[in-house]
Design a protein around this motif. Structure first.
Motif, PDB file in Angstrom:
ATOM      1  N   MET A  25     -10.341  -2.774   1.464  1.00  0.00           N
ATOM      2  CA  MET A  25     -10.907  -1.787   2.386  1.00  0.00           C
ATOM      3  C   MET A  25     -10.823  -2.309   3.808  1.00  0.00           C
ATOM      4  O   MET A  25     -10.985  -3.509   4.039  1.00  0.00           O
ATOM      5  CB  MET A  25     -12.364  -1.559   1.977  1.00  0.00           C
ATOM      6  N   ILE A  26     -10.545  -1.413   4.749  1.00  0.00           N
ATOM      7  CA  ILE A  26     -10.568  -1.801   6.162  1.00  0.00           C
ATOM      8  C   ILE A  26     -11.590  -0.916   6.867  1.00  0.00           C
ATOM      9  O   ILE A  26     -11.564   0.313   6.728  1.00  0.00           O
ATOM     10  CB  ILE A  26      -9.171  -1.633   6.820  1.00  0.00           C
ATOM     11  N   ILE A  27     -12.501  -1.547   7.589  1.00  0.00           N
ATOM     12  CA  ILE A  27     -13.501  -0.794   8.365  1.00  0.00           C
ATOM     13  C   ILE A  27     -13.095  -0.941   9.827  1.00  0.00           C
ATOM     14  O   ILE A  27     -12.992  -2.066  10.335  1.00  0.00           O
ATOM     15  CB  ILE A  27     -14.911  -1.392   8.183  1.00  0.00           C
ATOM     16  N   THR A  28     -12.845   0.187  10.497  1.00  0.00           N
ATOM     17  CA  THR A  28     -12.396   0.067  11.886  1.00  0.00           C
ATOM     18  C   THR A  28     -12.842   1.259  12.725  1.00  0.00           C
ATOM     19  O   THR A  28     -13.294   2.271  12.180  1.00  0.00           O
ATOM     20  CB  THR A  28     -10.853  -0.123  11.942  1.00  0.00           C
ATOM     21  N   VAL A  55       0.824  -1.218   0.000  1.00  0.00           N
ATOM     22  CA  VAL A  55       0.000   0.000   0.000  1.00  0.00           C
ATOM     23  C   VAL A  55       0.856   1.265   0.000  1.00  0.00           C
ATOM     24  O   VAL A  55       1.753   1.420   0.832  1.00  0.00           O
ATOM     25  CB  VAL A  55      -0.926  -0.005   1.240  1.00  0.00           C
ATOM     26  N   ARG A  56       0.549   2.152  -0.935  1.00  0.00           N
ATOM     27  CA  ARG A  56       1.217   3.451  -0.944  1.00  0.00           C
ATOM     28  C   ARG A  56       0.187   4.580  -0.795  1.00  0.00           C
ATOM     29  O   ARG A  56       0.262   5.403   0.080  1.00  0.00           O
ATOM     30  CB  ARG A  56       1.982   3.629  -2.247  1.00  0.00           C
ATOM     31  N   ARG A  57      -0.819   4.571  -1.653  1.00  0.00           N
ATOM     32  CA  ARG A  57      -1.816   5.652  -1.608  1.00  0.00           C
ATOM     33  C   ARG A  57      -3.064   5.182  -0.843  1.00  0.00           C
ATOM     34  O   ARG A  57      -3.670   4.183  -1.199  1.00  0.00           O
ATOM     35  CB  ARG A  57      -2.184   6.061  -3.037  1.00  0.00           C
ATOM     36  N   VAL A  58      -3.410   5.956   0.184  1.00  0.00           N
ATOM     37  CA  VAL A  58      -4.504   5.541   1.074  1.00  0.00           C
ATOM     38  C   VAL A  58      -5.604   6.597   1.102  1.00  0.00           C
ATOM     39  O   VAL A  58      -5.325   7.789   1.241  1.00  0.00           O
ATOM     40  CB  VAL A  58      -3.980   5.376   2.522  1.00  0.00           C
ATOM     41  N   VAL A  59      -6.840   6.158   0.969  1.00  0.00           N
ATOM     42  CA  VAL A  59      -7.977   7.047   1.207  1.00  0.00           C
ATOM     43  C   VAL A  59      -8.498   6.731   2.607  1.00  0.00           C
ATOM     44  O   VAL A  59      -8.762   5.570   2.928  1.00  0.00           O
ATOM     45  CB  VAL A  59      -9.092   6.840   0.161  1.00  0.00           C
ATOM     46  N   VAL A  60      -8.593   7.767   3.456  1.00  0.00           N
ATOM     47  CA  VAL A  60      -9.143   7.566   4.797  1.00  0.00           C
ATOM     48  C   VAL A  60     -10.490   8.270   4.850  1.00  0.00           C
ATOM     49  O   VAL A  60     -10.584   9.466   4.580  1.00  0.00           O
ATOM     50  CB  VAL A  60      -8.213   8.169   5.887  1.00  0.00           C
ATOM     51  N   LYS A  61     -11.525   7.509   5.178  1.00  0.00           N
ATOM     52  CA  LYS A  61     -12.868   8.087   5.269  1.00  0.00           C
ATOM     53  C   LYS A  61     -13.263   8.204   6.739  1.00  0.00           C
ATOM     54  O   LYS A  61     -13.159   7.226   7.492  1.00  0.00           O
ATOM     55  CB  LYS A  61     -13.854   7.203   4.494  1.00  0.00           C
ATOM     56  N   LEU A  62     -13.675   9.410   7.134  1.00  0.00           N
ATOM     57  CA  LEU A  62     -14.086   9.611   8.520  1.00  0.00           C
ATOM     58  C   LEU A  62     -15.576   9.924   8.564  1.00  0.00           C
ATOM     59  O   LEU A  62     -16.046  10.867   7.915  1.00  0.00           O
ATOM     60  CB  LEU A  62     -13.317  10.773   9.155  1.00  0.00           C
ATOM     61  N   ASP A 117      -4.534   2.449  -3.170  1.00  0.00           N
ATOM     62  CA  ASP A 117      -4.208   1.046  -2.885  1.00  0.00           C
ATOM     63  C   ASP A 117      -5.011   0.514  -1.710  1.00  0.00           C
ATOM     64  O   ASP A 117      -5.029  -0.690  -1.462  1.00  0.00           O
ATOM     65  CB  ASP A 117      -2.717   0.916  -2.547  1.00  0.00           C
ATOM     66  N   LEU A 118      -5.625   1.431  -0.959  1.00  0.00           N
ATOM     67  CA  LEU A 118      -6.378   1.002   0.226  1.00  0.00           C
ATOM     68  C   LEU A 118      -7.382   2.083   0.608  1.00  0.00           C
ATOM     69  O   LEU A 118      -7.105   3.272   0.487  1.00  0.00           O
ATOM     70  CB  LEU A 118      -5.403   0.785   1.407  1.00  0.00           C
ATOM     71  N   LEU A 119      -8.540   1.631   1.075  1.00  0.00           N
ATOM     72  CA  LEU A 119      -9.544   2.545   1.633  1.00  0.00           C
ATOM     73  C   LEU A 119      -9.725   2.167   3.100  1.00  0.00           C
ATOM     74  O   LEU A 119     -10.030   1.008   3.409  1.00  0.00           O
ATOM     75  CB  LEU A 119     -10.867   2.377   0.864  1.00  0.00           C
ATOM     76  N   ILE A 120      -9.476   3.131   3.992  1.00  0.00           N
ATOM     77  CA  ILE A 120      -9.718   2.864   5.424  1.00  0.00           C
ATOM     78  C   ILE A 120     -10.941   3.670   5.839  1.00  0.00           C
ATOM     79  O   ILE A 120     -10.969   4.894   5.670  1.00  0.00           O
ATOM     80  CB  ILE A 120      -8.515   3.298   6.306  1.00  0.00           C
ATOM     81  N   THR A 121     -11.947   2.993   6.348  1.00  0.00           N
ATOM     82  CA  THR A 121     -13.155   3.678   6.794  1.00  0.00           C
ATOM     83  C   THR A 121     -13.175   3.709   8.310  1.00  0.00           C
ATOM     84  O   THR A 121     -13.219   2.655   8.956  1.00  0.00           O
ATOM     85  CB  THR A 121     -14.395   2.944   6.250  1.00  0.00           C
ATOM     86  N   LEU A 122     -13.098   4.921   8.857  1.00  0.00           N
ATOM     87  CA  LEU A 122     -13.113   5.051  10.315  1.00  0.00           C
ATOM     88  C   LEU A 122     -14.546   5.315  10.758  1.00  0.00           C
ATOM     89  O   LEU A 122     -15.198   6.254  10.310  1.00  0.00           O
ATOM     90  CB  LEU A 122     -12.205   6.202  10.744  1.00  0.00           C
ATOM     91  N   ASP A 127     -19.761   7.059   2.431  1.00  0.00           N
ATOM     92  CA  ASP A 127     -19.184   5.719   2.234  1.00  0.00           C
ATOM     93  C   ASP A 127     -19.048   5.488   0.740  1.00  0.00           C
ATOM     94  O   ASP A 127     -17.998   5.090   0.235  1.00  0.00           O
ATOM     95  CB  ASP A 127     -20.092   4.653   2.850  1.00  0.00           C
ATOM     96  N   ASN A 128     -20.150   5.743   0.056  1.00  0.00           N
ATOM     97  CA  ASN A 128     -20.187   5.625  -1.392  1.00  0.00           C
ATOM     98  C   ASN A 128     -19.146   6.550  -2.036  1.00  0.00           C
ATOM     99  O   ASN A 128     -18.350   6.130  -2.877  1.00  0.00           O
ATOM    100  CB  ASN A 128     -21.623   6.002  -1.815  1.00  0.00           C
ATOM    101  N   LEU A 129     -19.149   7.803  -1.592  1.00  0.00           N
ATOM    102  CA  LEU A 129     -18.200   8.781  -2.151  1.00  0.00           C
ATOM    103  C   LEU A 129     -16.751   8.301  -1.955  1.00  0.00           C
ATOM    104  O   LEU A 129     -15.934   8.392  -2.875  1.00  0.00           O
ATOM    105  CB  LEU A 129     -18.409  10.148  -1.475  1.00  0.00           C
ATOM    106  N   SER A 130     -16.449   7.772  -0.775  1.00  0.00           N
ATOM    107  CA  SER A 130     -15.058   7.374  -0.507  1.00  0.00           C
ATOM    108  C   SER A 130     -14.622   6.232  -1.428  1.00  0.00           C
ATOM    109  O   SER A 130     -13.472   6.188  -1.866  1.00  0.00           O
ATOM    110  CB  SER A 130     -14.862   6.999   0.959  1.00  0.00           C
ATOM    111  N   ALA A 131     -15.553   5.315  -1.733  1.00  0.00           N
ATOM    112  CA  ALA A 131     -15.197   4.212  -2.638  1.00  0.00           C
ATOM    113  C   ALA A 131     -14.940   4.765  -4.042  1.00  0.00           C
ATOM    114  O   ALA A 131     -13.981   4.368  -4.715  1.00  0.00           O
ATOM    115  CB  ALA A 131     -16.304   3.168  -2.669  1.00  0.00           C
ATOM    116  N   LEU A 132     -15.792   5.700  -4.482  1.00  0.00           N
ATOM    117  CA  LEU A 132     -15.606   6.271  -5.820  1.00  0.00           C
ATOM    118  C   LEU A 132     -14.293   7.069  -5.889  1.00  0.00           C
ATOM    119  O   LEU A 132     -13.584   7.035  -6.893  1.00  0.00           O
ATOM    120  CB  LEU A 132     -16.799   7.153  -6.202  1.00  0.00           C
TER     121      LEU A 132
END
Ligand code: GLU
Length: 377
Positions: A240-243, A14-21, A172-177, A159-164
């Motif tokens: 994706m990681i949901i945490t 993983v290099r590029r990460v999207v973090v959704k809060l 390379d990864l989506l982390i949903t907080l 949630d939808n927006l973060s995936a798009l």
């Protein structure tokens, strides 16, 4: 491989990460949660030093606006939500700016609407802006442009927006907080023996059955919308990681491979970015009903859809529009971009390719939908 090794293996690339809060992570009862933001900025600073890039998708504009105004009953009508967002969004950005400023990291705001992601040119423009911000070392912070969109044209939830966004940015990864541990094997609100599901290989109907509604009452998404987002991300090759978000050093720990939350694995066969855009960003404006031969050629042969295989045309659309492809049993089997408008299509259904010329007086394309613009479901 055990699930921790699977996790380490994925995170190693993983290099590029999207973090959704989610709103419940960004705010407290009294307003924005600056302590959490400070913690987030600290972690992102540390991980950037380890070579990672970050894009944030943050909710919380409406919640922050509501708290700032002291609206006891929250924002109920659409204009109230939009007005609350206009107050909250600037506060949200100023809080992020302050938190990241401590580490000398600059942030940039992107407010997107569904149209920005539906129109190919605007989609590519948004991508160019994002890439420029990343190249400048800025952390882009994205939200839906709540003040100008009404429910009918809303992307819906972040949630939808973060995936798009994860697909748009080739992350390379989506982390949903969020405000719960991750995906649980039963509802933790009614069963205290609920256990975390550490890894998910596929979004099955059983899994969807486990997902309830919104857990905290603030924000729009619940576990169901997180799974929907996960299925978009994973089909496009993004894990994706949901945490839980309000945990000390959650980003550093998650990226180091600690067992934080649920990891949803990417699909084995990745859809191309263009096909993912067709499938997830566009809203079909009509439908083409096809015969069994055409249905088979599309689903098993990877072929283009020719006018001869079409039985009926539904809806009114221009050429270039997205339409559903439906088989004779009423199953939606594909979605694709049409080469002819509904008016033209009605005239050429059931025709041989060579007949298109004399029916229409011209033939722009042989295919009704070219295989490159067709996503089989
Ligand atoms: N865009 C909304 C906000 O910032 C949140 C949407 C969501 O919770 O998913 O308040």
């Amino acid at each position: 491989m055990d699930h921790l090794s699977v996790r380490k293996d994925i995170l190693g690339h993983v290099r590029r990460v999207v973090v959704k809060l989610g709103s419940s992570v960004v705010t407290t009862e009294n307003g924005l949660d600056r302590k959490m933001m400070k913690n987030l900025a600290h972690d992102i600073h540390e991980m950037r030093n380890a070579g990672k890039e970050f894009i944030i998708v943050s909710s919380g504009a409406i919640a922050a606006g509501v708290r700032r105004l002291g609206l006891k009953e929250g924002a109920r009508t659409i204009p109230q939500k939009q007005a609350a967002a206009s107050i909250g969004q600037s506060r949200l950005m100023s809080a992020y700016d302050e938190a990241f400023g401590r580490y000398d990291i600059r942030v940039g705001q992107l407010l997107l609407t569904r149209d920005d992601l539906t129109h190919r040119q605007r989609y590519l423009n948004a991508r160019n802006t994002l890439m420029t911000l990343l190249a400048w070392g800025v952390v882009p912070i994205i939200n839906e442009n709540d003040t100008v969109v009404v429910d009918e044209i809303k992307l819906g939830d972040n949630d939808n927006l973060s995936a798009l966004v994860a697909v748009l940015a080739s992350a390379d990864l989506l982390i949903t907080l969020t405000d719960i541990e991750g995906l649980m094997d039963c509802d933790p609100r009614v069963n205290c023996d609920a256990c975390l599901i550490p890894v998910v290989e596929d979004i099955t109907p059983e899994l969807k059955g486990l997902a309830g509604g919104t857990s905290s009452g603030v924000g729009r998404g619940g576990m169901a919308s997180k799974l929907e987002a996960a299925s978009k991300a994973r089909m496009s090759g993004v894990p994706m990681i949901i945490t839980r978000g309000k945990v000390e050093n959650v980003i550093v720990r998650t990226l180091s491979g600690e067992l934080c939350g649920t990891l949803i694995l990417p699909a084995k066969e990745k859809m191309s970015a263009r096909k993912s855009w067709i499938r997830y960003n566009l809203r079909p404006e009509g439908a083409l009903r096809v015969d069994s031969g055409a249905a088979k050629a599309l689903t098993h042969g990877g072929k283009s859809l020719l006018p001869i295989g079409i039985i009926d045309v539904e809806g009114s659309f221009d050429d270039g529009a997205a339409v559903d492809v439906i088989d004779q049993n009423d199953n939606k089997i594909a979605v694709g971009l049409v080469n002819y408008s509904s008016e033209e299509m009605k005239r050429i259904v059931g025709r041989q390719t060579a007949e298109i010329d004399w029916v229409l007086g011209y033939r722009r394309y042989d295919e009704a939908i070219h295989a490159d613009n067709l996503v089989v479901l």
